[in-house]
Write an enzyme that holds these catalytic residues in place. Sequence first.
Site, mmCIF file in Angstrom:
data_model
loop_
_atom_site.group_PDB
_atom_site.id
_atom_site.type_symbol
_atom_site.label_atom_id
_atom_site.label_comp_id
_atom_site.label_asym_id
_atom_site.label_seq_id
_atom_site.Cartn_x
_atom_site.Cartn_y
_atom_site.Cartn_z
ATOM 1 N N GLU A 151 27.439 16.241 36.576
ATOM 2 C CA GLU A 151 28.445 16.535 35.544
ATOM 3 C C GLU A 151 29.546 15.480 35.547
ATOM 4 O O GLU A 151 30.688 15.742 35.941
ATOM 5 C CB GLU A 151 28.970 17.953 35.756
ATOM 6 C CG GLU A 151 27.825 18.959 35.615
ATOM 7 C CD GLU A 151 28.242 20.416 35.630
ATOM 8 O OE1 GLU A 151 29.420 20.702 35.879
ATOM 9 O OE2 GLU A 151 27.374 21.268 35.390
ATOM 10 N N HIS B 52 21.839 36.389 32.051
ATOM 11 C CA HIS B 52 22.453 35.330 32.842
ATOM 12 C C HIS B 52 22.309 35.643 34.325
ATOM 13 O O HIS B 52 22.601 36.760 34.755
ATOM 14 C CB HIS B 52 23.940 35.218 32.474
ATOM 15 C CG HIS B 52 24.614 34.038 33.101
ATOM 16 N ND1 HIS B 52 25.891 34.080 33.591
ATOM 17 C CD2 HIS B 52 24.168 32.776 33.332
ATOM 18 C CE1 HIS B 52 26.217 32.883 34.075
ATOM 19 N NE2 HIS B 52 25.188 32.078 33.926
ATOM 20 N N HIS B 53 21.817 34.692 35.084
ATOM 21 C CA HIS B 53 21.759 34.792 36.545
ATOM 22 C C HIS B 53 22.614 33.680 37.135
ATOM 23 O O HIS B 53 22.105 32.588 37.393
ATOM 24 C CB HIS B 53 20.324 34.623 37.039
ATOM 25 C CG HIS B 53 19.495 35.859 36.941
ATOM 26 N ND1 HIS B 53 18.187 35.907 37.370
ATOM 27 C CD2 HIS B 53 19.776 37.098 36.482
ATOM 28 C CE1 HIS B 53 17.701 37.130 37.167
ATOM 29 N NE2 HIS B 53 18.647 37.868 36.622
ATOM 30 N N GLU B 54 23.891 33.919 37.293
ATOM 31 C CA GLU B 54 24.717 32.957 38.039
ATOM 32 C C GLU B 54 24.518 33.282 39.520
ATOM 33 O O GLU B 54 24.801 34.394 39.951
ATOM 34 C CB GLU B 54 26.194 33.092 37.649
ATOM 35 C CG GLU B 54 27.154 32.235 38.476
ATOM 36 C CD GLU B 54 26.777 30.750 38.476
ATOM 37 O OE1 GLU B 54 26.809 30.134 37.415
ATOM 38 O OE2 GLU B 54 26.433 30.215 39.566
ATOM 39 N N HIS C 144 21.104 25.909 34.572
ATOM 40 C CA HIS C 144 22.344 25.119 34.650
ATOM 41 C C HIS C 144 22.602 24.692 36.096
ATOM 42 O O HIS C 144 22.221 25.395 37.022
ATOM 43 C CB HIS C 144 23.531 25.939 34.128
ATOM 44 C CG HIS C 144 23.643 25.880 32.638
ATOM 45 N ND1 HIS C 144 24.812 25.573 31.999
ATOM 46 C CD2 HIS C 144 22.711 26.056 31.668
ATOM 47 C CE1 HIS C 144 24.605 25.570 30.696
ATOM 48 N NE2 HIS C 144 23.342 25.871 30.464
ATOM 49 N N GLU C 145 23.268 23.554 36.242
ATOM 50 C CA GLU C 145 23.576 22.969 37.569
ATOM 51 C C GLU C 145 22.316 22.772 38.415
ATOM 52 O O GLU C 145 22.363 22.786 39.634
ATOM 53 C CB GLU C 145 24.599 23.811 38.357
ATOM 54 C CG GLU C 145 25.958 23.899 37.746
ATOM 55 C CD GLU C 145 26.071 25.017 36.727
ATOM 56 O OE1 GLU C 145 26.675 24.773 35.683
ATOM 57 O OE2 GLU C 145 25.556 26.108 36.966
ATOM 58 N N GLU D 137 20.846 22.155 31.964
ATOM 59 C CA GLU D 137 22.126 21.528 31.650
ATOM 60 C C GLU D 137 22.115 20.187 32.379
ATOM 61 O O GLU D 137 21.812 19.161 31.799
ATOM 62 C CB GLU D 137 23.277 22.411 32.098
ATOM 63 C CG GLU D 137 24.627 21.841 31.722
ATOM 64 C CD GLU D 137 25.754 22.577 32.418
ATOM 65 O OE1 GLU D 137 26.782 22.771 31.793
ATOM 66 O OE2 GLU D 137 25.614 22.936 33.611
ATOM 67 N N GLU E 19 31.078 22.320 27.423
ATOM 68 C CA GLU E 19 32.072 23.216 28.043
ATOM 69 C C GLU E 19 33.252 22.445 28.639
ATOM 70 O O GLU E 19 34.360 22.981 28.714
ATOM 71 C CB GLU E 19 31.405 24.082 29.116
ATOM 72 C CG GLU E 19 30.864 23.292 30.302
ATOM 73 C CD GLU E 19 29.970 24.131 31.227
ATOM 74 O OE1 GLU E 19 29.190 24.947 30.709
ATOM 75 O OE2 GLU E 19 30.053 23.951 32.449
HETATM 76 C C1 NOJ Z 1 28.586 26.777 34.503
HETATM 77 C C2 NOJ Z 1 27.634 26.807 33.359
HETATM 78 O O1 NOJ Z 1 27.356 25.509 32.896
HETATM 79 C C3 NOJ Z 1 28.236 27.642 32.262
HETATM 80 O O2 NOJ Z 1 27.414 27.620 31.128
HETATM 81 C C4 NOJ Z 1 28.458 29.035 32.772
HETATM 82 O O3 NOJ Z 1 29.116 29.781 31.780
HETATM 83 C C5 NOJ Z 1 29.328 29.016 34.024
HETATM 84 N N1 NOJ Z 1 28.814 28.104 34.983
HETATM 85 C C6 NOJ Z 1 29.412 30.379 34.675
HETATM 86 O O4 NOJ Z 1 28.172 30.694 35.215
HETATM 87 CA CA CA Z 2 27.704 23.374 34.186
#
Ligand code: NOJ
Ligand code: CA
Length: 705
Positions: free
Chosen positions: A175, A413-415, A483-484, A502, A508
Amino acid sequence: MKLFALCISLICISSSSTFANFYFNLFSPDKQLQLNFQLTREGVPFYTLNMDNKTIIKKGLLGIKLKDGISFDEGFQLKQIDTALIFDSWKPVWGEERLIVNHYRSMMVTLTQSTASDREFKIEFRLFNDGLGFRYIFPGQEVLYHFIISDELTTFPLSDDHKCFWIPGDYDSNEYMYSTSKLSEIHALAEKPGTGIGFKSPINDSCVQTPFTLKSKDGFYLAIHEAALINYPAMSLEVNRNQFVLKSHLTPDCYGNKAYLRGGSKSPWRVILLARKAGELITNRIILNLNEPSTIKNTDYIKPGKFIGIWWEMHIGKSSWDYSGKMGLEIPYNQLQASGKHGANGIHVKQYIDFASKEHIPYLLIEGWNTGWEDWYGSWKEQVFDFTKPYPDFDIENISNYAKSKNVKLIMHHETSSAVTDYERQMDQAFRFIKKYEYAGIKSGYVGRIIPRGEHHDGQWMVNHYLRVAEKCAENNLMLDAHESVRPTGLQRTYPNWMACEAARGNEFNAWSVGSPPEHETILPFTRILGGPMDYTPGIFQIKMNYYDSTKTNQLHSTLCKQLALYVTLYSPLQMAADLIENYQQKPDAFQFIKDVPTDWDSTIVLDAEPGDYIYVARKEKNKNDWYIGAITDELSRDFIMNFDFLDADKNYEATIYRDGDTADWQKNPMQYTIEKKKIRKKDKLKIHLAAGGGCAISVKESGK
Ligand code: NOJ
Ligand code: CA
């Protein structure tokens, strides 16, 4: 189809004490590229690469060092060389083209080390008309069972001090903003890390990430990346600034080891993409061709499309992911009180479902639906998220039924906050849960430091994890947007349910940081996106953040029309319409383009492009005669004459042109736009003006008259 195969047996070309100096030339099918493989007297393998009789790679070293003193780097004898000419084609499940041609000449070089019980090692080359791929093969054999890679010796010695487009090498993050400089001027630690929410581990002052893209003084372009990154760490490039040599630098684990392999393994492909015009890099398909065909038989559930989300509102601070605004581990979850700011609450979610349904947007992403957000940030913590436990105001049964009744599919969403061991422990249960509620897919996230502690986002362990998740998704008929994660390497061919990543600095950043300069989106398609689609999240209509909070001064570095054009210039089979629905409701005429623009194409033509400056692309919708054009520029305004050569001569079309207003400018007047309709035929020309930081989006639909 294999047209021609040649096998040269060269067993015992020399005695083991005096190795011969051996050369072998291979030409691309059109003969414009020439690869030379060389084994020195010491048995060290090298390669050189020329295009149009110009040197591209001078004399690149090949080889791998293993731990405990064993190495595949010298003392080799040539056992055999096999070459073949391949010409075939295949149809991707989705993509930028309906049909992809795969045309190359291959060369498999088998080497042995007589000093090590005739241990075998192979190097496989594929030389296309527009680039080269090669990889290392470790055949299964008694003298090579389990082993550890300590270093990869591959080098890419370049012919000159080329101009290049780069981001710093980093074991955990992609990033970054891009820099443009000569090779000799790369200083990778010049940009301060820490402007993002992701965890960063910059490597050193001279490491850059791949895809790494360069332009020579005499006007050729090359990009170095890898293909089919499986069971191996991601490669960065170490730059020798004086000699213009790049060397492979693999992401280590906490012991400094790079990869744990066994006999029968292969490295990912090392790839050099070549182009005489910049746009040819964007339409280069070598990375996809070097990946294996799809492993997924039933692809019915894999449907490209657009999504809206309970998402941007958290990034601009209007609502929150968390339910209570209090630390969840201090107060038990069942005693948390609602803060009144929680975005993923049933009433609000239903407004989004209604909007998606009315506007025929097939998917809705909902972030902040499950417990854990109270203390997700700051990480290296375990047991933060529960992937089967919704917040009290998110009645998943009711919401899923409502979405179904409205024909909208949900994306879960799976953070993980990078507590990946914890996520893996929950995965079976979590996937049963998703299936029960019939979600279409998941968006995963890896913000923070990786657990198992000591691992990196781009190391072998995590590379395997992302793939396990993609496979698990495939078993459960789910699409994936990561993502990440590590940046993509064309694995979307093999796992077409892995729609996007991503793995770069997305839109963002414009919500909560200094953002990315207007040139950012003109570089991404020449770098990061060469490996695969990016979930960039375009489509922001409310450009200035002081609209939400008068104390804020940040904004997107873009006009509104550029946000529309990005749907065409940045390819992804899943494209977000990222803004709040009220911003779309206020501008239904501009939103029409987002509704119309497809995410799956028959063909792609880069009309003109230059990394860092501008990109003009035309794409034909899959199974239709309609075209979409996206044109974007950097901080400079530009005019160009658009011609419509690609249209059918005997057809009439109607173009709807979404262009920057006459006084639009990304800083001073970013939201001014004009929409015009025009009858268009193949011979017509159109003058297009792009504002500074601006863009133009055009739909060209077949019309009866
Ligand atoms: C970073 C991600 O790129 C974003 O899309 C997400 O909303 C946030 N993390 C929270 O998980
Ligand atoms: Ca991100």
